[in-house]
Scaffold this active site. Sequence first.
Site, PDB file in Angstrom:
ATOM      1  N   HIS A  16       0.810  -1.223   0.000  1.00  0.00           N
ATOM      2  CA  HIS A  16       0.000   0.000   0.000  1.00  0.00           C
ATOM      3  C   HIS A  16       0.848   1.280   0.000  1.00  0.00           C
ATOM      4  O   HIS A  16       0.346   2.364  -0.291  1.00  0.00           O
ATOM      5  CB  HIS A  16      -0.906  -0.016   1.250  1.00  0.00           C
ATOM      6  CG  HIS A  16      -2.131   0.827   1.123  1.00  0.00           C
ATOM      7  ND1 HIS A  16      -2.179   1.965   0.347  1.00  0.00           N
ATOM      8  CD2 HIS A  16      -3.359   0.703   1.670  1.00  0.00           C
ATOM      9  CE1 HIS A  16      -3.395   2.509   0.431  1.00  0.00           C
ATOM     10  NE2 HIS A  16      -4.124   1.758   1.225  1.00  0.00           N
TER      11      HIS A  16
ATOM     12  N   LEU B 152     -30.836   9.530  -3.486  1.00  0.00           N
ATOM     13  CA  LEU B 152     -29.846   9.495  -2.406  1.00  0.00           C
ATOM     14  C   LEU B 152     -28.492   9.054  -2.964  1.00  0.00           C
ATOM     15  O   LEU B 152     -28.427   8.383  -4.000  1.00  0.00           O
ATOM     16  CB  LEU B 152     -30.288   8.537  -1.292  1.00  0.00           C
ATOM     17  CG  LEU B 152     -31.594   8.935  -0.576  1.00  0.00           C
ATOM     18  CD1 LEU B 152     -32.019   7.851   0.396  1.00  0.00           C
ATOM     19  CD2 LEU B 152     -31.454  10.272   0.150  1.00  0.00           C
ATOM     20  N   HIS B 153     -27.419   9.420  -2.268  1.00  0.00           N
ATOM     21  CA  HIS B 153     -26.075   9.048  -2.729  1.00  0.00           C
ATOM     22  C   HIS B 153     -25.755   7.629  -2.264  1.00  0.00           C
ATOM     23  O   HIS B 153     -25.766   7.353  -1.065  1.00  0.00           O
ATOM     24  CB  HIS B 153     -25.052  10.033  -2.170  1.00  0.00           C
ATOM     25  CG  HIS B 153     -23.720   9.915  -2.835  1.00  0.00           C
ATOM     26  ND1 HIS B 153     -23.014   8.726  -2.890  1.00  0.00           N
ATOM     27  CD2 HIS B 153     -22.958  10.822  -3.493  1.00  0.00           C
ATOM     28  CE1 HIS B 153     -21.891   8.921  -3.549  1.00  0.00           C
ATOM     29  NE2 HIS B 153     -21.826  10.188  -3.925  1.00  0.00           N
ATOM     30  N   PRO B 154     -25.447   6.720  -3.210  1.00  0.00           N
ATOM     31  CA  PRO B 154     -25.226   5.301  -2.838  1.00  0.00           C
ATOM     32  C   PRO B 154     -24.140   5.103  -1.770  1.00  0.00           C
ATOM     33  O   PRO B 154     -24.316   4.301  -0.854  1.00  0.00           O
ATOM     34  CB  PRO B 154     -24.813   4.643  -4.160  1.00  0.00           C
ATOM     35  CG  PRO B 154     -25.394   5.522  -5.215  1.00  0.00           C
ATOM     36  CD  PRO B 154     -25.378   6.912  -4.665  1.00  0.00           C
TER      37      PRO B 154
ATOM     38  N   THR C 141     -12.153   6.561   3.413  1.00  0.00           N
ATOM     39  CA  THR C 141     -11.176   7.192   2.545  1.00  0.00           C
ATOM     40  C   THR C 141     -11.837   8.257   1.682  1.00  0.00           C
ATOM     41  O   THR C 141     -12.820   7.979   0.995  1.00  0.00           O
ATOM     42  CB  THR C 141     -10.556   6.133   1.607  1.00  0.00           C
ATOM     43  OG1 THR C 141     -10.195   4.993   2.395  1.00  0.00           O
ATOM     44  CG2 THR C 141      -9.338   6.673   0.913  1.00  0.00           C
TER      45      THR C 141
ATOM     46  N   LYS D  69     -30.444   5.412  -6.040  1.00  0.00           N
ATOM     47  CA  LYS D  69     -30.464   6.662  -6.807  1.00  0.00           C
ATOM     48  C   LYS D  69     -31.892   7.070  -7.172  1.00  0.00           C
ATOM     49  O   LYS D  69     -32.190   8.257  -7.288  1.00  0.00           O
ATOM     50  CB  LYS D  69     -29.595   6.526  -8.057  1.00  0.00           C
ATOM     51  CG  LYS D  69     -28.111   6.518  -7.722  1.00  0.00           C
ATOM     52  CD  LYS D  69     -27.235   6.599  -8.945  1.00  0.00           C
ATOM     53  CE  LYS D  69     -26.856   8.034  -9.263  1.00  0.00           C
ATOM     54  NZ  LYS D  69     -25.637   8.107 -10.083  1.00  0.00           N
TER      55      LYS D  69
ATOM     56  N   THR E  36      -4.925  10.808  -0.090  1.00  0.00           N
ATOM     57  CA  THR E  36      -6.201  10.632   0.609  1.00  0.00           C
ATOM     58  C   THR E  36      -6.327  11.595   1.781  1.00  0.00           C
ATOM     59  O   THR E  36      -5.343  12.159   2.257  1.00  0.00           O
ATOM     60  CB  THR E  36      -6.323   9.208   1.189  1.00  0.00           C
ATOM     61  OG1 THR E  36      -5.237   8.986   2.091  1.00  0.00           O
ATOM     62  CG2 THR E  36      -6.320   8.161   0.096  1.00  0.00           C
TER      63      THR E  36
ATOM     64  N   LYS F  21     -27.276   0.239  -6.513  1.00  0.00           N
ATOM     65  CA  LYS F  21     -27.212   1.663  -6.853  1.00  0.00           C
ATOM     66  C   LYS F  21     -28.502   2.195  -7.479  1.00  0.00           C
ATOM     67  O   LYS F  21     -28.951   3.297  -7.160  1.00  0.00           O
ATOM     68  CB  LYS F  21     -26.037   1.861  -7.820  1.00  0.00           C
ATOM     69  CG  LYS F  21     -25.719   3.297  -8.160  1.00  0.00           C
ATOM     70  CD  LYS F  21     -24.447   3.395  -9.001  1.00  0.00           C
ATOM     71  CE  LYS F  21     -24.667   2.821 -10.393  1.00  0.00           C
ATOM     72  NZ  LYS F  21     -23.483   2.948 -11.253  1.00  0.00           N
TER      73      LYS F  21
END
Length: 612
Positions: free
Chosen positions: A327, A414-416, A441, A410, A452, A406
């Site tokens: 990472h 609404l935001h998924p 994140t 939607k 990030t 989704k």
Amino acid sequence: MDNNLSESLAERTFQYQSSLPPLPVPSLEMSLSKYLNAVQPFAFDEEFKATVDIVRKFQEGVGKELHQKLLQRAKTKKNWLEEWWLDSAYLEVRIPSQLNVNFGGPGPYLEHCWPPEEGTQLQRASISTWHTLQYWNLIRTERLPPQKSGKLPLDMDQFKMLFSTCKIPGVKKDTIRNYFKTEREGPCPTHLVVLCRGRIFTFDAVCDGQILTPPELLRQLSYVKECCEGEPEGDGVAALTSEERTRWALAREHLINIDPHNATILETIQSSLFALSLDETKPYSTPENYTNLTLEALTGNPTIRWGDKSYNSLSFANGTFGTSSDHAPYDGMVLVSMSWYLDQQIKVTEGKWKGSDAVRLVPRPEELVFTVDGKVQSDIRDAKQQYLESTQDLQMVCYAFTAFGKAAIKQKKLHPDTFVQLAKQLAYQKMHKRPGSCYETAMTRTFYHGRTETMRPCTQEAVTWCNAMMDPTCDIDTKRKTMLLAILKHNQLMAEAQEGKGFDRHLLGLYLIAKEEGRPTPELFMDPVYKRSGGGGNFVLSTSLVGYTTVLGAVAPMVQHGYGFFYRIRDNRIVVSISAWKSCRETDAAVLFNNFSSSLHEMLLLATTSQL
């Protein structure tokens, strides 16, 4: 339009790098007020008064001085955070990174043309390797289109870290070596390493300027497999990369001391494009249950992974695939982009090679044989033992929630991502009867070398809504209103974090300046509420939206009593990977998933009634 003209008009991968704006430093006042809001759900009333006092003193005193120094630093660096983040989040960390820091994931190809099937491993591995090499070539020739957020170009620098990159252990701090160059920058390595049965081989993936075709790659992989079949396992030096960092650094120094040729082998592995593991296990998975494959990707055989490589492609004996990546050099989105490209290419070609079957005479793979002594062998045994004990403690579930996805969310406007985050928060509170400090994140790639920022989803608004949902006397109207408030708050904090207006990285910067100047740690960071709310990497829920594609990843929990919670959202399903430590009696990944599923149903019901 002639080809040359269309080539010159096409955007080049790295063309916007120099014009990206510098990473901003938020105002001290704004960061501290956000910090207070974020920690409130985790403080008792008396404690919170004390925290408010600590923050006020910090803002008027030492914090003000440190902030001025941070502003000075930001004048001379286009990204004031970059080196600090790499060092403190990755390179100075001493715990073994293969399980605790690396991310792994299942290959999604089993959902279409490559279901688990015996006898397909090498054929499929040669095709997936070929597509991977095409992606390398796109970056090398700068023909991979630069990614954007709306019209804003995103920083693409991390894509240079996907190939020919390796972390090198150090006694106090690791380093990253990157051997990749674009074509314009000059020649760069073109060889691969293949790990099989504790042995390591290498061959050139390019011959006379041409990438080897799948039939040619198949011949090379078959040769490796034949060398290893029916023979005793190799020394398994790769297992050392799974060890605690300082121990691995010392073991590596010893390896180099006993034979300079070992240093040459290490250099070959470090500079290779990527590592391909020919794994003998057969993790059976389905589109609804990826658990076996995901667990194997994160915790599989350490003698056939080079844990410090930025990309290990894992090829299993039943024709399924996985990935394991360090990472430190890049964030998940880089690997997701490539994996999604591979998935689409494999799907479009039905997992077959449609080109020529002619095989050129290319040199056979060469085995890289380390000189080992008794000490190295005992270091390898210790590393395997340590790795086995820690990986056996990891509980992992990776399931698809198939009732909706989704599209339905939607449709309710609404935001998924926010929807999933709140469902997870509710699931945790149902189980543990208290709010869980949470990290999500947020991406800051609209800034130069941005990576990030932390977004903290466990807001006061989210907790109020969870309490309403769990209160049998609460009416549906209150539940709905508090849900919508929690959603608005989440959306606002996420948008701000992506604009560089979060507070976690800012506080880290202030902490590090104090540390670098040998000052005492400011009281703000010693406050028990700081740690309890997740500060200093103590988040109980470590979460990330992997995206809206077929690609999923997984990580181990950040803390002993925590969870890793990664998810991807499709039109009609939500696929989640949840990890926990078995040695913690109160956490259970499977129970969290069940609670998460029921929370999703409850939320959709609320959202449906809200339109009446």
